[in-house]
Design a protein around this motif. Structure first.
Motif, PDB file in Angstrom:
ATOM      1  N   GLU A  60     -37.760 103.709   4.357  1.00  0.00           N
ATOM      2  CA  GLU A  60     -37.168 102.629   3.565  1.00  0.00           C
ATOM      3  C   GLU A  60     -35.654 102.786   3.486  1.00  0.00           C
ATOM      4  O   GLU A  60     -34.917 101.803   3.598  1.00  0.00           O
ATOM      5  N   ASN A  61     -35.176 103.999   3.304  1.00  0.00           N
ATOM      6  CA  ASN A  61     -33.731 104.234   3.247  1.00  0.00           C
ATOM      7  C   ASN A  61     -33.072 103.917   4.583  1.00  0.00           C
ATOM      8  O   ASN A  61     -31.972 103.349   4.616  1.00  0.00           O
ATOM      9  N   ALA A  62     -33.722 104.275   5.668  1.00  0.00           N
ATOM     10  CA  ALA A  62     -33.168 103.986   6.996  1.00  0.00           C
ATOM     11  C   ALA A  62     -33.082 102.482   7.224  1.00  0.00           C
ATOM     12  O   ALA A  62     -32.083 101.979   7.754  1.00  0.00           O
ATOM     13  N   VAL A  63     -34.117 101.758   6.837  1.00  0.00           N
ATOM     14  CA  VAL A  63     -34.120 100.300   6.987  1.00  0.00           C
ATOM     15  C   VAL A  63     -32.994  99.681   6.151  1.00  0.00           C
ATOM     16  O   VAL A  63     -32.268  98.801   6.624  1.00  0.00           O
ATOM     17  N   GLU A  64     -32.834 100.145   4.929  1.00  0.00           N
ATOM     18  CA  GLU A  64     -31.767  99.625   4.074  1.00  0.00           C
ATOM     19  C   GLU A  64     -30.397  99.920   4.675  1.00  0.00           C
ATOM     20  O   GLU A  64     -29.493  99.079   4.621  1.00  0.00           O
ATOM     21  N   ASN A  65     -30.226 101.100   5.252  1.00  0.00           N
ATOM     22  CA  ASN A  65     -28.949 101.452   5.879  1.00  0.00           C
ATOM     23  C   ASN A  65     -28.644 100.540   7.060  1.00  0.00           C
ATOM     24  O   ASN A  65     -27.499 100.114   7.252  1.00  0.00           O
ATOM     25  N   VAL A  66     -29.660 100.240   7.865  1.00  0.00           N
ATOM     26  CA  VAL A  66     -29.460  99.358   9.016  1.00  0.00           C
ATOM     27  C   VAL A  66     -29.111  97.948   8.542  1.00  0.00           C
ATOM     28  O   VAL A  66     -28.217  97.296   9.099  1.00  0.00           O
ATOM     29  N   GLU A  67     -29.796  97.484   7.507  1.00  0.00           N
ATOM     30  CA  GLU A  67     -29.497  96.158   6.972  1.00  0.00           C
ATOM     31  C   GLU A  67     -28.080  96.098   6.414  1.00  0.00           C
ATOM     32  O   GLU A  67     -27.366  95.109   6.614  1.00  0.00           O
TER      33      GLU A  67
ATOM     34  N   ALA B 246     -25.547  97.964   7.385  1.00  0.00           N
ATOM     35  CA  ALA B 246     -24.632  98.015   8.528  1.00  0.00           C
ATOM     36  C   ALA B 246     -24.527  96.646   9.193  1.00  0.00           C
ATOM     37  O   ALA B 246     -23.429  96.217   9.579  1.00  0.00           O
ATOM     38  N   ALA B 247     -25.645  95.946   9.310  1.00  0.00           N
ATOM     39  CA  ALA B 247     -25.627  94.607   9.902  1.00  0.00           C
ATOM     40  C   ALA B 247     -24.805  93.646   9.041  1.00  0.00           C
ATOM     41  O   ALA B 247     -24.035  92.836   9.564  1.00  0.00           O
ATOM     42  N   ALA B 248     -24.952  93.745   7.735  1.00  0.00           N
ATOM     43  CA  ALA B 248     -24.165  92.887   6.842  1.00  0.00           C
ATOM     44  C   ALA B 248     -22.679  93.193   6.975  1.00  0.00           C
ATOM     45  O   ALA B 248     -21.843  92.277   6.976  1.00  0.00           O
ATOM     46  N   ASN B 249     -22.339  94.469   7.101  1.00  0.00           N
ATOM     47  CA  ASN B 249     -20.933  94.844   7.272  1.00  0.00           C
ATOM     48  C   ASN B 249     -20.374  94.315   8.590  1.00  0.00           C
ATOM     49  O   ASN B 249     -19.229  93.861   8.643  1.00  0.00           O
ATOM     50  N   LEU B 250     -21.162  94.374   9.652  1.00  0.00           N
ATOM     51  CA  LEU B 250     -20.715  93.845  10.939  1.00  0.00           C
ATOM     52  C   LEU B 250     -20.516  92.334  10.871  1.00  0.00           C
ATOM     53  O   LEU B 250     -19.552  91.803  11.430  1.00  0.00           O
TER      54      LEU B 250
ATOM     55  N   ALA C  83     -19.715  90.607   8.229  1.00  0.00           N
ATOM     56  CA  ALA C  83     -18.502  90.364   7.450  1.00  0.00           C
ATOM     57  C   ALA C  83     -17.259  90.650   8.285  1.00  0.00           C
ATOM     58  O   ALA C  83     -16.275  89.893   8.228  1.00  0.00           O
ATOM     59  N   ALA C  84     -17.286  91.717   9.062  1.00  0.00           N
ATOM     60  CA  ALA C  84     -16.138  92.054   9.911  1.00  0.00           C
ATOM     61  C   ALA C  84     -15.911  90.975  10.961  1.00  0.00           C
ATOM     62  O   ALA C  84     -14.769  90.588  11.226  1.00  0.00           O
ATOM     63  N   ALA C  85     -16.989  90.488  11.556  1.00  0.00           N
ATOM     64  CA  ALA C  85     -16.857  89.431  12.568  1.00  0.00           C
ATOM     65  C   ALA C  85     -16.288  88.161  11.952  1.00  0.00           C
ATOM     66  O   ALA C  85     -15.441  87.487  12.553  1.00  0.00           O
ATOM     67  N   GLU C  86     -16.723  87.839  10.756  1.00  0.00           N
ATOM     68  CA  GLU C  86     -16.207  86.655  10.078  1.00  0.00           C
ATOM     69  C   GLU C  86     -14.721  86.818   9.774  1.00  0.00           C
ATOM     70  O   GLU C  86     -13.931  85.885   9.960  1.00  0.00           O
TER      71      GLU C  86
END
Length: 83
Positions: free
Chosen positions: A30-37, A39-43, A45-48
């Motif tokens: 569960e922690n790994a899944v949350e970390n990946v999610e 990271a995806a949100a951060n990417l 935001a960075a792309a935007e």
């Protein structure tokens, strides 16, 4: 009285067992899944941010080019008026 105490103790142990039902491996997944999610949100935001910055920079370049043209026209006009 002993039966009531036994039932209460059993109920308490059962509730403790129910609260601590997750296994460490499940928590890690569960922690790994949350970390990946995250990271995806951060990417995203960075792309935007990059997209917004590129658009703003392009607008600034266009404004600067227009100002250069206007300044050149003013130089030509001033040179003509000086003669």
């Amino acid at each position: 009285m002993k039966k009531v105490t036994f039932v209460l103790a059993a109920a308490g142990l059962m509730s403790l067992a129910a609260c601590n039902g997750e296994k460490p491996a499940e928590n890690a997944v569960e922690n790994a899944v949350e970390n990946v999610e995250d990271a995806a949100a951060n990417l995203d935001a960075a792309a935007e941010n990059v997209t917004e910055n590129v658009a703003a920079d392009a607008a600034n370049v266009a404004d600067n080019a227009a100002n250069v043209v206007e300044n050149a026209a003013n130089v030509v006009e001033n040179a003509t008026n000086a003669q």
